[in-house]
Every structure is written in C-alpha cells, then in structure tokens.
Design a protein around this motif. Structure first.
Motif, PDB file in Angstrom:
ATOM      1  N   GLN A 108      43.532  38.964  42.096  1.00 20.44           N
ATOM      2  CA  GLN A 108      43.928  39.998  43.050  1.00 20.44           C
ATOM      3  C   GLN A 108      44.267  39.364  44.405  1.00 20.44           C
ATOM      4  O   GLN A 108      45.243  39.735  45.050  1.00 20.44           O
ATOM      5  CB  GLN A 108      42.793  41.015  43.220  1.00 20.44           C
ATOM      6  N   ARG A 109      43.463  38.390  44.811  1.00 16.99           N
ATOM      7  CA  ARG A 109      43.734  37.728  46.097  1.00 16.99           C
ATOM      8  C   ARG A 109      45.101  37.060  46.082  1.00 16.99           C
ATOM      9  O   ARG A 109      45.869  37.176  47.038  1.00 16.99           O
ATOM     10  CB  ARG A 109      42.652  36.681  46.399  1.00 16.99           C
ATOM     11  N   CYS A 128      38.397  40.113  48.277  1.00 21.59           N
ATOM     12  CA  CYS A 128      39.056  40.772  47.149  1.00 21.59           C
ATOM     13  C   CYS A 128      38.126  40.830  45.946  1.00 21.59           C
ATOM     14  O   CYS A 128      37.061  40.211  45.929  1.00 21.59           O
ATOM     15  CB  CYS A 128      40.330  40.019  46.781  1.00 21.59           C
ATOM     16  N   LEU A 175      47.831  39.602  46.436  1.00 27.77           N
ATOM     17  CA  LEU A 175      47.903  40.126  47.811  1.00 27.77           C
ATOM     18  C   LEU A 175      48.594  39.114  48.733  1.00 27.77           C
ATOM     19  O   LEU A 175      49.486  39.480  49.515  1.00 27.77           O
ATOM     20  CB  LEU A 175      46.495  40.456  48.327  1.00 27.77           C
ATOM     21  N   PHE A 195      38.350  46.485  48.361  1.00 27.51           N
ATOM     22  CA  PHE A 195      37.914  45.135  48.772  1.00 27.51           C
ATOM     23  C   PHE A 195      36.742  45.349  49.715  1.00 27.51           C
ATOM     24  O   PHE A 195      36.384  46.497  50.013  1.00 27.51           O
ATOM     25  CB  PHE A 195      39.048  44.374  49.494  1.00 27.51           C
ATOM     26  N   CYS A 249      37.498  34.647  46.546  1.00 25.21           N
ATOM     27  CA  CYS A 249      37.937  36.018  46.836  1.00 25.21           C
ATOM     28  C   CYS A 249      38.278  36.299  48.298  1.00 25.21           C
ATOM     29  O   CYS A 249      38.830  37.351  48.610  1.00 25.21           O
ATOM     30  CB  CYS A 249      36.859  37.000  46.386  1.00 25.21           C
TER      31      CYS A 249
END
Ligand code: PLP
Length: 375
Positions: free
Chosen positions: A302-303, A297, A306, A277, A348
């Motif tokens: 992906q964010r 990210c 997480l 990241f 992101c």
C-alpha cells in the motif's frame, strides 16, 4: 518533482552574515559566529557547554570518543534510526544492542531497555524521532542505577521538549544536526551538547584535534600542544554564519512548520479514524517541533502504491529507515532478536513534503492526492 520532499531556504540574514564572516578575515572554525551559535544553545536550552561540529554524525562520534569504549563494550540503540547513531559507536569497537520501537511510536520501547542491560553496557542512545521526545525519566533512572551514560540523538529535535525540558539538555551528552533536511539548517553541521561537567574539558580537546588550543587562546595554559586523541570536528565560520542567521529566525521557521504539521494532521485525521492508515501519536510528555509528518500505511504494498500515486502528481514522498539490526552491515552481528515494531515502521511509514517554503496550495494538493488514493 514539482513539490519536492524538502527544500532548503534562506530565512533571514544568511548571505549578509556570510559576507561578514569573509570581512572578519577568520574563515576557519571557533570564531565569533561559532561562539554566537554555541551561546545560543547554552542560553536557550540550558546546555552546560555546546560545541559546534561539522555534522550531527561528527557530534555523535565525539560523544563515542568521550566514552573511552573498550572492546566488547555494549551500547543500546534503537534499530529504527539513521546509520550514524550506531556507526559512531561501531567505529570505537562497541557492540550494538538494538532496541525495538514502541507499538505506538517509532521511538525506542523504553520499557524493554532494562532487559537489554548487561555488565558490558556503557551507554543508552535514545533517538527523538521526528522531534518527539523519548520517555526520558525512566531512561535517566536506568542509567543512574547502572552507571551508564545517556547520549540523546537530538539530530531532529531542536526546539522540542520532554515535559518542560528542552531535548538535548537532559542526557549527559546530546547531538544536534543542521543537515539540509533538518528544521534549522547549515547545509551540513551539528552540535555536541555537554550536560555533564566531567566531559567538558576533554570534549574541547577532542574538538581541537587533540590539542589544548582553546584553553591556550583563553590564556589558561602556557603552551599549545598535543595532549589527547582528537580530530577535525570544527565547522568553518562560513557555516556558523549561515547557521546563526537561521537560529535568529527559529521562531518564524517553527511557527511555519508547526502550522503545516497541524494542517496535515487535521486534514488526514478523519481518514486515520476510518482505518486507512495511522497518523503520528504524541505522548503527553512530548511537545514536538513539526520536523516530520508521517503516515503509517497498512503494509509495504500500500505504501509503494501511495508513493507512486503522489509521484504521478509531481509530489515526492519518501520512506526510511531500513532497520539497522537487519542491515547488510549488521545482520550477522545482531543477536537474532526479532524487532517487530521497528520492522513495521521500516515497511509502512511514509513522510510527506514539509519545508519552510511549502505553500498552503501545494500542501492542499498533497492532501487531495492522499484523499483520492484512499477514497
Ligand atoms: C540527520 C540525523 C543524523 C545525522 O546528522 P548529520 O548532520 O546528517 O550527520 C543522526 N541521527 C539522526 C536521527 C538524524 O536524523
């Protein structure tokens, strides 16, 4: 959540000062505590005139009123910001021309602003995201050249600097916020900084509901009367009392936040270098205040994963802002330009918990969960 994203905290004499405000018998606005808060800003940051307001939003609305905008007038604002930055000007009938963020930072891409200026442009509103300065010299030069007003949205930027100049002291006008989520808080509160003397007398009148009350109480005018438009922008003394106690502890609060910010940065930099990241980039001209620690990210998916993994560990991490040019309210009014960098931060960027009472152990837990996620 066991580790919240933000948590308001007493830092000093808040309760004592509130009690004192009650004893003073003056609970409405513009009393002794209000004046002490305003003087604090004027002295510490070299602001010509400071007026305490009920919120950062209210300070922006006062700035917009001071511009005397006419229908069709345009204001240049970053798309990656809180709604209030734009709303204050929309309320006055302005058309918002949204600027993209820069590739390296969520702040507005200053190099692209000149191309957005037209004959109808009246103002530029740089937002110092996360308390990191926008590149103010070229912005002020553009404004000077085109006769525009610069209003700094310094809502997140108390105790931040552009070179050696405090943010909020550079633009013709600036707005600070003391919302519960900001470094220095009064629950809700704000402050309008007036750095251009041509706005000073009128700002005080707008602030006092369109009356010359403040000048009257200083003995500068014989009659107290309605002289202009205005509204109720003054916070009560209870708010100012709480705020003054926080301002007195500014150094302690800042030391703590910067320590936490630097700890996140040092711990997560190796993962950023490994390409997991991006961590925040800081321009040479900016000295920041540890307001937000964020990661960028690879993508939205992906964010989300997480954030879910952190939530499963009892940690609240949050994202913002939905780009304003693509919001439900403004999409159809926007001129259609694509703003790719603002869109990337919208999709992101994620903010990690950072607050005065965050312990080192809890912060380590957050760091460990992030490390595990990317392992
Ligand atoms: C917090 C914030 C505001 C609004 O301040 P309030 O005091 O909540 O009204 C405006 N702009 C930005 C960039 C902010 O972060």
């Amino acid at each position: 959540m066991r580790i919240p994203f933000n948590k308001p905290a007493l830092a000093g004499r808040e309760l004592e000062y509130i009690q004192q405000a009650v004893s003073n018998g003056h609970l409405s606005g513009n009393g002794a505590f209000t004046r002490q808060c305003q003087t604090f800003f004027e002295h510490r940051y070299g602001i010509q005139k400071a007026l305490l307001t009920t919120s950062g939003t209210a300070a922006l609305e006062m700035a917009a009123l001071l511009l005397d905008l006419q229908p069709g007038d345009e204001v240049i604002i970053p798309s990656f910001t809180f709604t209030s930055t734009a709303n204050a000007f929309v309320l006055r009938g302005a058309r918002i021309v949204f600027a993209d963020s820069s590739a390296s930072h969520p702040n507005m891409a200053v190099g692209q602003v000149a191309a957005l200026i037209t004959r109808r442009t009246r103002a530029i509103v740089p937002v110092h995201y996360a308390g990191v300065a926008c590149d103010m010299a070229p912005i002020m030069a553009l404004a000077e050249h085109h006769g525009l007003v610069v209003i700094e949205d310094a809502a997140q930027a108390i105790e931040s600097f552009y070179l050696d100049r405090p943010l909020g002291s550079i633009g013709h006008l600036a707005a600070f916020s003391f919302h519960e989520t900001k470094n220095i808080s009064a629950g809700e509160g704000g402050l309008l900084a007036i750095n251009d003397p041509r706005f000073a007398a009128r700002a005080e009148i707008l602030w006092e509901k369109g009356t010359n009350r403040a000048a009257f109480f200083r003995g500068e005018t014989a009659r107290y009367q309605w002289v202009d438009v205005g509204s109720s922008f003054l916070p009560p003394e209870l708010t100012a009392a709480y705020l003054l106690a926080q301002l007195e502890q500014l150094a302690v609060i800042q030391q703590q936040r910067l320590r936490q910010w630097n700890r996140y940065y040092a711990a997560l930099l190796p993962l950023a270098q490994a390409g997991c990241f991006a961590v925040p980039t800081l321009p040479d001209y900016a000295r920041h205040n540890g307001h937000i620690f964020y990661l960028i990210c690879a993508d939205r998916t992906q964010r989300q994963a997480l954030i879910q993994q952190l939530a499963a560990a009892g940690i609240l991490a949050v994202f913002h802002y939905q780009t304003l040019h693509n919001s439900t309210f403004y999409r159809a009014k926007h001129d259609g330009r694509d703003l790719p960098h603002a869109t990337r931060y919208d999709q992101c960027l994620v903010r990690l918990p950072l607050y005065y009472e965050l312990t080192e152990a809890d912060q380590q837990t957050v760091i460990d969960v992030v490390r595990t996620f990317f392992a």
